[in-house]
Motif scaffolding. Sequence first.
Motif, PDB file in Angstrom:
ATOM      1  N   GLY A 123      67.322  50.870 -13.282  1.00  0.00           N
ATOM      2  CA  GLY A 123      66.594  50.174 -12.229  1.00  0.00           C
ATOM      3  C   GLY A 123      66.617  51.017 -10.974  1.00  0.00           C
ATOM      4  O   GLY A 123      67.293  52.057 -10.932  1.00  0.00           O
ATOM      5  N   PHE A 124      65.828  50.606  -9.961  1.00  0.00           N
ATOM      6  CA  PHE A 124      65.988  51.119  -8.594  1.00  0.00           C
ATOM      7  C   PHE A 124      65.460  52.532  -8.348  1.00  0.00           C
ATOM      8  O   PHE A 124      65.182  52.889  -7.220  1.00  0.00           O
ATOM      9  CB  PHE A 124      67.485  51.009  -8.236  1.00  0.00           C
ATOM     10  N   ILE A 125      65.286  53.339  -9.382  1.00  0.00           N
ATOM     11  CA  ILE A 125      64.911  54.741  -9.128  1.00  0.00           C
ATOM     12  C   ILE A 125      63.576  55.089  -9.786  1.00  0.00           C
ATOM     13  O   ILE A 125      63.118  54.413 -10.708  1.00  0.00           O
ATOM     14  CB  ILE A 125      66.026  55.732  -9.562  1.00  0.00           C
ATOM     15  N   GLY A 178      73.802  57.072  -9.571  1.00  0.00           N
ATOM     16  CA  GLY A 178      74.539  55.866  -9.966  1.00  0.00           C
ATOM     17  C   GLY A 178      73.960  55.200 -11.197  1.00  0.00           C
ATOM     18  O   GLY A 178      74.679  54.854 -12.147  1.00  0.00           O
ATOM     19  N   GLU A 179      72.668  55.036 -11.208  1.00  0.00           N
ATOM     20  CA  GLU A 179      71.986  54.362 -12.326  1.00  0.00           C
ATOM     21  C   GLU A 179      71.950  55.262 -13.560  1.00  0.00           C
ATOM     22  O   GLU A 179      72.045  54.787 -14.690  1.00  0.00           O
ATOM     23  CB  GLU A 179      70.563  53.991 -11.910  1.00  0.00           C
ATOM     24  N   LEU A 180      71.796  56.570 -13.334  1.00  0.00           N
ATOM     25  CA  LEU A 180      71.759  57.489 -14.483  1.00  0.00           C
ATOM     26  C   LEU A 180      73.106  57.468 -15.206  1.00  0.00           C
ATOM     27  O   LEU A 180      73.177  57.417 -16.440  1.00  0.00           O
ATOM     28  CB  LEU A 180      71.404  58.900 -14.006  1.00  0.00           C
ATOM     29  N   ILE A 211      69.328  48.584 -16.069  1.00  0.00           N
ATOM     30  CA  ILE A 211      70.710  48.465 -15.604  1.00  0.00           C
ATOM     31  C   ILE A 211      70.862  49.128 -14.233  1.00  0.00           C
ATOM     32  O   ILE A 211      70.262  50.160 -13.957  1.00  0.00           O
ATOM     33  CB  ILE A 211      71.679  49.073 -16.643  1.00  0.00           C
ATOM     34  N   SER A 212      71.684  48.474 -13.387  1.00  0.00           N
ATOM     35  CA  SER A 212      71.992  49.023 -12.052  1.00  0.00           C
ATOM     36  C   SER A 212      73.179  49.978 -12.150  1.00  0.00           C
ATOM     37  O   SER A 212      73.830  50.074 -13.181  1.00  0.00           O
ATOM     38  CB  SER A 212      72.435  47.920 -11.098  1.00  0.00           C
ATOM     39  N   ALA A 213      73.499  50.550 -11.019  1.00  0.00           N
ATOM     40  CA  ALA A 213      74.719  51.355 -10.920  1.00  0.00           C
ATOM     41  C   ALA A 213      75.922  50.422 -11.008  1.00  0.00           C
ATOM     42  O   ALA A 213      75.847  49.257 -10.631  1.00  0.00           O
ATOM     43  CB  ALA A 213      74.719  52.095  -9.598  1.00  0.00           C
ATOM     44  N   GLY A 245      64.532  50.963  -2.571  1.00  0.00           N
ATOM     45  CA  GLY A 245      65.151  50.052  -1.591  1.00  0.00           C
ATOM     46  C   GLY A 245      66.350  49.372  -2.232  1.00  0.00           C
ATOM     47  O   GLY A 245      66.319  49.066  -3.430  1.00  0.00           O
ATOM     48  N   ARG A 246      67.372  49.094  -1.431  1.00  0.00           N
ATOM     49  CA  ARG A 246      68.608  48.501  -1.954  1.00  0.00           C
ATOM     50  C   ARG A 246      68.306  47.240  -2.765  1.00  0.00           C
ATOM     51  O   ARG A 246      67.395  46.490  -2.447  1.00  0.00           O
ATOM     52  CB  ARG A 246      69.588  48.162  -0.811  1.00  0.00           C
ATOM     53  N   GLU A 247      69.065  47.074  -3.799  1.00  0.00           N
ATOM     54  CA  GLU A 247      68.909  45.938  -4.726  1.00  0.00           C
ATOM     55  C   GLU A 247      67.582  45.994  -5.482  1.00  0.00           C
ATOM     56  O   GLU A 247      67.096  44.992  -5.989  1.00  0.00           O
ATOM     57  CB  GLU A 247      69.020  44.592  -3.984  1.00  0.00           C
ATOM     58  N   GLY A 248      67.023  47.198  -5.569  1.00  0.00           N
ATOM     59  CA  GLY A 248      65.689  47.339  -6.146  1.00  0.00           C
ATOM     60  C   GLY A 248      65.597  47.227  -7.664  1.00  0.00           C
ATOM     61  O   GLY A 248      64.502  47.238  -8.223  1.00  0.00           O
ATOM     62  N   SER A 249      66.716  47.088  -8.349  1.00  0.00           N
ATOM     63  CA  SER A 249      66.655  47.019  -9.821  1.00  0.00           C
ATOM     64  C   SER A 249      65.912  45.789 -10.330  1.00  0.00           C
ATOM     65  O   SER A 249      65.262  45.848 -11.376  1.00  0.00           O
ATOM     66  CB  SER A 249      68.056  47.005 -10.420  1.00  0.00           C
ATOM     67  N   ASP A 250      66.025  44.696  -9.599  1.00  0.00           N
ATOM     68  CA  ASP A 250      65.279  43.493  -9.995  1.00  0.00           C
ATOM     69  C   ASP A 250      63.784  43.818 -10.016  1.00  0.00           C
ATOM     70  O   ASP A 250      63.052  43.395 -10.915  1.00  0.00           O
ATOM     71  CB  ASP A 250      65.476  42.358  -8.970  1.00  0.00           C
ATOM     72  N   THR A 310      79.060  51.566  -6.757  1.00  0.00           N
ATOM     73  CA  THR A 310      78.717  52.992  -6.834  1.00  0.00           C
ATOM     74  C   THR A 310      77.656  53.401  -5.814  1.00  0.00           C
ATOM     75  O   THR A 310      77.770  54.465  -5.190  1.00  0.00           O
ATOM     76  CB  THR A 310      78.213  53.345  -8.255  1.00  0.00           C
ATOM     77  N   THR A 311      76.636  52.562  -5.638  1.00  0.00           N
ATOM     78  CA  THR A 311      75.562  52.932  -4.706  1.00  0.00           C
ATOM     79  C   THR A 311      76.124  53.119  -3.291  1.00  0.00           C
ATOM     80  O   THR A 311      75.780  54.085  -2.610  1.00  0.00           O
ATOM     81  CB  THR A 311      74.438  51.871  -4.730  1.00  0.00           C
ATOM     82  N   ASN A 312      77.020  52.210  -2.887  1.00  0.00           N
ATOM     83  CA  ASN A 312      77.644  52.358  -1.559  1.00  0.00           C
ATOM     84  C   ASN A 312      78.427  53.663  -1.472  1.00  0.00           C
ATOM     85  O   ASN A 312      78.375  54.363  -0.463  1.00  0.00           O
ATOM     86  CB  ASN A 312      78.606  51.199  -1.274  1.00  0.00           C
TER      87      ASN A 312
HETATM   88  N1  ASP Z   1      72.257  50.025  -7.312  1.00  0.00           N
HETATM   89  C1  ASP Z   1      71.298  49.637  -6.320  1.00  0.00           C
HETATM   90  C2  ASP Z   1      71.964  48.887  -5.192  1.00  0.00           C
HETATM   91  O1  ASP Z   1      73.153  48.625  -5.261  1.00  0.00           O
HETATM   92  C3  ASP Z   1      70.166  48.876  -6.879  1.00  0.00           C
HETATM   93  C4  ASP Z   1      70.518  47.533  -7.472  1.00  0.00           C
HETATM   94  O2  ASP Z   1      71.672  47.260  -7.772  1.00  0.00           O
HETATM   95  O3  ASP Z   1      69.616  46.739  -7.662  1.00  0.00           O
HETATM   96  O4  ASP Z   1      71.313  48.560  -4.246  1.00  0.00           O
END
Ligand code: ASP
Length: 420
Positions: free
Chosen positions: A187-189, A121-123, A36-38, A201-206, A42-44
């Motif tokens: 994800g992401f961390i 955010g992810e935690l 799961i992502s933030a 890196g941004r969007e790294g949860s995928d 939240t990340t922003n």
């Molecule tokens: N939360 C992170 C972001 O917004 C990672 C992700 O959503 O994949 O970049």
Amino acid sequence: MKVFKFGGASVNSIERIQQAGRILQQYSGEPLVIIISAMGKTTNALEKVTEAFYAGNKEEALELFHVVKNQHINTAKYLLVTQFNECLAQLNDFFTEVEWLLHDKPVRDYAYYYDQVVCAGELLSTAIISHYLTETNIRNKWLDVRDILRTDDNFRDANIDWTYTTAKVNDYLQPLLKDNTFVITQGFIGSTDENESTTLGREGSDYTAAIFANILNAENLSIWKDVEGVMSADPKQFPDAVYLHELSYNEVIEMAYYGAQVIHPKTIKPLQNKNIPLHVKCFLDASLPGTIISSKRVKGLPPIIVLKENTVLMYMRSHDFSFVGEQPISALYKKLGELSIKPNLLQTGAISLQICLDDRSDKIEQLAAAAGDLFDIQLEKGLTLLTIRHYTPELLTAMLTGKEIVLQQQTQETVQVLYR
Ligand code: ASP
Ligand code: MG
């Protein structure tokens, strides 16, 4: 077993978390790893906290963090009854970790602090969702991914230590799945061997989801999004865009390379390497077909269009009429590597060279400074880079009518045009 990933938009409200719960309910009793992502933006928001902290504005950083904190506490409050206190205790631990840091003075790199703050955010989101599932009788275990996903200390763009991570997944995560429970993780961390948090890196949860799918030899990976599937273009720019129900890994990696905002570009390799299908599913209506991405070759694809606005053209011409041979080119590529700049298009000539870049002025300045020894440099900003895969000459003509073409490159499959 399967791996699921829910993005930030799929968990950004009470209703959506409940909807995720309804989807998951249907898989109860199956071993499932859920990344799961933030929540939402939240990340922003946490990036802003880090910026304020690093600029020495401690009070502002704490205030901004307070907003994030309240959003999460409120979400937990509305969502939970019996699990609320336990959840709040867990959230408070994460809040405290960040607040301690914000009370210090920055002495290390920005990227280091970024990762220590942004990882919250992810935690937070996973803690809330895990308690919510427990409260609705969906058996699950919450896992701090930093205990198993090891990276180097290249903060903000950390690289995975596959050997260590694989061993941990086998020793630690696999047994959790044995009694057919869900495992909820971030994800992401990740974390370094010194227990410092890192991000991918941004969007790294995928990417995280693909890593777990690879190591666990998952049957498939489902990425749940708030769209119906992958489209042939951005429907905001091109109303004729259509859904693509089947794509090959190859097609998707090409699309991502040219800048389509489909999925994180690093996601495909771990899946392709083990032939694990990726299913992009619509979170709002699970009955829709979505998009399946696999090794299967897909024929007859419609034109796929990627438009990059705000592209910069760097025009380089050798100072003294010397030939742009292997040496200057390799020196230039080395510099691009050092600055982590990905050229979107590159065209060489006898004594000149043209590169299309994203408009990142910090990087462009550094690159121009480094290349200044060999070349005279001119910049033009505000250009548009159009890429069409599976183009037809008619479509290309139609799309370029009235445009002033600056540069064009084409292969049988792909055409790229830079225009004013
Ligand atoms: N939360 C992170 C972001 O917004 C990672 C992700 O959503 O994949 O970049
Ligand atoms: Mg996201």
